[in-house]
Structures are given as C-alpha cells and as structure tokens.
Design a protein around this motif. Sequence first.
Motif, mmCIF file in Angstrom:
data_model
loop_
_atom_site.group_PDB
_atom_site.id
_atom_site.type_symbol
_atom_site.label_atom_id
_atom_site.label_comp_id
_atom_site.label_asym_id
_atom_site.label_seq_id
_atom_site.Cartn_x
_atom_site.Cartn_y
_atom_site.Cartn_z
ATOM 1 N N PRO A 155 23.401 11.667 42.256
ATOM 2 C CA PRO A 155 24.469 12.155 43.133
ATOM 3 C C PRO A 155 24.382 11.575 44.533
ATOM 4 O O PRO A 155 23.325 11.054 44.941
ATOM 5 C CB PRO A 155 24.248 13.674 43.140
ATOM 6 C CG PRO A 155 22.790 13.831 42.847
ATOM 7 C CD PRO A 155 22.436 12.719 41.917
ATOM 8 N N PRO A 156 25.455 11.652 45.303
ATOM 9 C CA PRO A 156 25.489 11.010 46.625
ATOM 10 C C PRO A 156 24.817 11.827 47.726
ATOM 11 O O PRO A 156 24.621 13.032 47.611
ATOM 12 C CB PRO A 156 26.987 10.877 46.890
ATOM 13 C CG PRO A 156 27.583 12.052 46.192
ATOM 14 C CD PRO A 156 26.759 12.211 44.935
ATOM 15 N N THR A 157 24.481 11.126 48.787
ATOM 16 C CA THR A 157 24.100 11.745 50.052
ATOM 17 C C THR A 157 25.340 11.705 50.937
ATOM 18 O O THR A 157 25.958 10.650 51.084
ATOM 19 C CB THR A 157 22.949 10.977 50.720
ATOM 20 O OG1 THR A 157 21.802 11.017 49.868
ATOM 21 C CG2 THR A 157 22.608 11.587 52.062
ATOM 22 N N GLU A 182 28.294 17.697 33.911
ATOM 23 C CA GLU A 182 29.240 18.510 34.672
ATOM 24 C C GLU A 182 29.518 17.857 36.021
ATOM 25 O O GLU A 182 28.813 16.923 36.433
ATOM 26 C CB GLU A 182 28.671 19.916 34.883
ATOM 27 C CG GLU A 182 27.373 19.923 35.670
ATOM 28 C CD GLU A 182 26.812 21.317 35.870
ATOM 29 O OE1 GLU A 182 27.536 22.280 35.581
ATOM 30 O OE2 GLU A 182 25.649 21.431 36.312
ATOM 31 N N THR A 183 30.528 18.369 36.684
ATOM 32 C CA THR A 183 30.861 17.871 38.013
ATOM 33 C C THR A 183 30.174 18.739 39.058
ATOM 34 O O THR A 183 30.367 19.951 39.095
ATOM 35 C CB THR A 183 32.379 17.875 38.250
ATOM 36 O OG1 THR A 183 33.007 16.989 37.302
ATOM 37 C CG2 THR A 183 32.722 17.395 39.649
ATOM 38 N N VAL A 184 29.356 18.122 39.889
ATOM 39 C CA VAL A 184 28.672 18.824 40.969
ATOM 40 C C VAL A 184 29.228 18.320 42.289
ATOM 41 O O VAL A 184 29.869 17.271 42.342
ATOM 42 C CB VAL A 184 27.144 18.589 40.908
ATOM 43 C CG1 VAL A 184 26.571 19.140 39.617
ATOM 44 C CG2 VAL A 184 26.822 17.099 41.025
ATOM 45 N N ASN A 185 29.018 19.077 43.358
ATOM 46 C CA ASN A 185 29.520 18.614 44.648
ATOM 47 C C ASN A 185 28.418 18.574 45.686
ATOM 48 O O ASN A 185 27.440 19.323 45.614
ATOM 49 C CB ASN A 185 30.698 19.466 45.138
ATOM 50 C CG ASN A 185 30.356 20.939 45.260
ATOM 51 O OD1 ASN A 185 29.410 21.307 45.936
ATOM 52 N ND2 ASN A 185 31.135 21.788 44.609
ATOM 53 N N ARG A 186 28.587 17.671 46.602
ATOM 54 C CA ARG A 186 27.725 17.532 47.758
ATOM 55 C C ARG A 186 28.606 17.680 48.995
ATOM 56 O O ARG A 186 29.665 17.054 49.082
ATOM 57 C CB ARG A 186 27.004 16.182 47.756
ATOM 58 C CG ARG A 186 26.029 16.013 46.598
ATOM 59 C CD ARG A 186 24.837 16.947 46.756
ATOM 60 N NE ARG A 186 23.836 16.774 45.720
ATOM 61 C CZ ARG A 186 23.820 17.448 44.575
ATOM 62 N NH1 ARG A 186 24.745 18.368 44.336
ATOM 63 N NH2 ARG A 186 22.860 17.234 43.682
#
Length: 302
Positions: free
Chosen positions: A151-153, A241-245
């Motif tokens: 996942p992104p920073t 799944e879709t996670v958010n940052r």
Amino acid sequence: MWRKENIMIVFSCVAFNILLVSVSSQSDQVHQDPPEIYSQPGTTATISCRHELQDYNRILWYRQPGGGGRMTLLGLMNVDQQQLEDGVTAKMSGGAMKGQTCLFTTEELQLGGTARYFCAAYNHCASGSYEAHFGGGTKLTVLEPNRTAIPPTVRVLKPSPNEGGQTRTLVCVATDFYPDHVSVSWTVNGNKRLSGVATDAAATRLDDFYRITSRLTVYVKEWQNRGKDFACVVDFFNGTETVNRIDSIRGVKGRLLFERKYLRIAQNAKLAYCAFIVKSCVYGAFVVFLLWKLQKSRKTEK
C-alpha cells in the motif's frame, strides 16, 4: 469457430456503440465482477457478467491493453453457446439471458499481461436495433515474480508561501506502492469534495514502485480557518480487499485576513489624514486670502 459473416453482423450493429463505453460502464443494468484482480504468471483469472435487460441474449467480451487504447473482441456468449475469436484460447460458461451469469476465464497469463476486460450485453439486430450496455470493467494485473501488493505512503503538503491570488492549492502525494490499483479523493471536514480537484490520469512508475499526485484548490478564506480539516484519501486494492491510507492537514490561522483588515484600517487612516491635510491647506489658503484682502483694504483707505 465463429463464422466471419456473424462477426460482420455483430460489428455492423454495435460498432458505433463501442464509443459509448465510458458512459455505458456506469449502467446499473450490467454487473461485472470483480472490479480488480491480481494474478501470477502462468495462472488464469475468471470474471463474471450478468445483466437485467429484457430480450438481450448475447454477452460480448473485450480486452483493452493496460495503457489504454483500442479494445479487442475476444468472443461472445450467444444464449448459452460460446463463440471465440480466432486464436483466443479463453473459456466461457453460463448463459447470456437476463438474470443469468456468464463466466469468462482468461488464457494463461504472462508477465506484462496487465489489461482491462469488459463485458457488454447485446441483442442481435434481427429483432431490432439495440444499444450495447457495458459493465464497469475489470482491471487485471499480472504481478512480477516474488512481489506482493504494497500500500502507499500518503502525505498532504500545504500551499506554497509564494502562491498568490484568491485561492490556495493543497497537494497530496502517494508514493511507494505496488501495483498501481489506486484511486484518490479529498474530504473537507469529513465531506467528500469534488470541485477543485485535479488528479493525475494514471500513476507513474519510479523504479520498483508507483507514485501519484492529486491537487485540491480552495479559496483563501477556507484555507485560513483552523476549523477546516483537509484530508486526502487513497484507496488501494491489496489483492483481497480495498484499504485506504489517509493524511490530513488543518487550515491555518487567518493571518492574511488580519493583515488585510490592518491594511484596510491603515488605508482608511491614510485617506483621513490626506483629507485633513487638504482641508488644512484650503483653510490656510482662505486665511491668507482674508489677510491679503484686509491689508489691501487698509492701503486703499490711506
């Protein structure tokens, strides 16, 4: 194998509708799942398509290269019979009638085989002219060997101090993610903001990872409000799944508004002072004129 004359019939009926893919992809009558898939080289992937359109009896399948461009027809499901294009070794099963599910299984995937797959519900032109309705598409990425989703920073940068005018621009930078299955949105005090948003059309690859930026433009008055919370939300599909940052920044104290108020007061004071000086000059000139008249009058009397 699908006969060439059948190809011509289908394309003559729906060619002009292909251009409507961007609009039809939002149709709530064609359901395509999943929207995103990660696969390994040498494996296959399965996509499903179902529609709720009365009398529609065909589902067409298309492939679009990952970088965009022209879509290629892979084949169609005619009621319950698959008809593949020459050279296509994928498989289809199920049915194409209303309420039925059509499954499309890709051929063995190769590294670099990232693409978008689209299904479209369609009715043969023999019973009339019908518009082709597209599903939302499935983004499929073939992962590089020994790599997993990362996942992104996310970081939100405040406006540049050199930015002038009546607006300020906040910048959201998402970095170090793989692969490029991301979408970016903004919220202000928890409410999604659509106006003033400009996001890169696609993520950019730098070495082994991806990067994407988005910008939110707001009025100075809104930015200089400590009660405002500006948040950048980056949704990332991790394969399951879709996670958010999320990163956010609060508005700053309205120093510029104070400065403007001070400048306005100073300007008013300056104008008042100038008016006072002008009035004093006029009054002085009037006094000098009276003294001159009085002196002239005395000379006349002598």
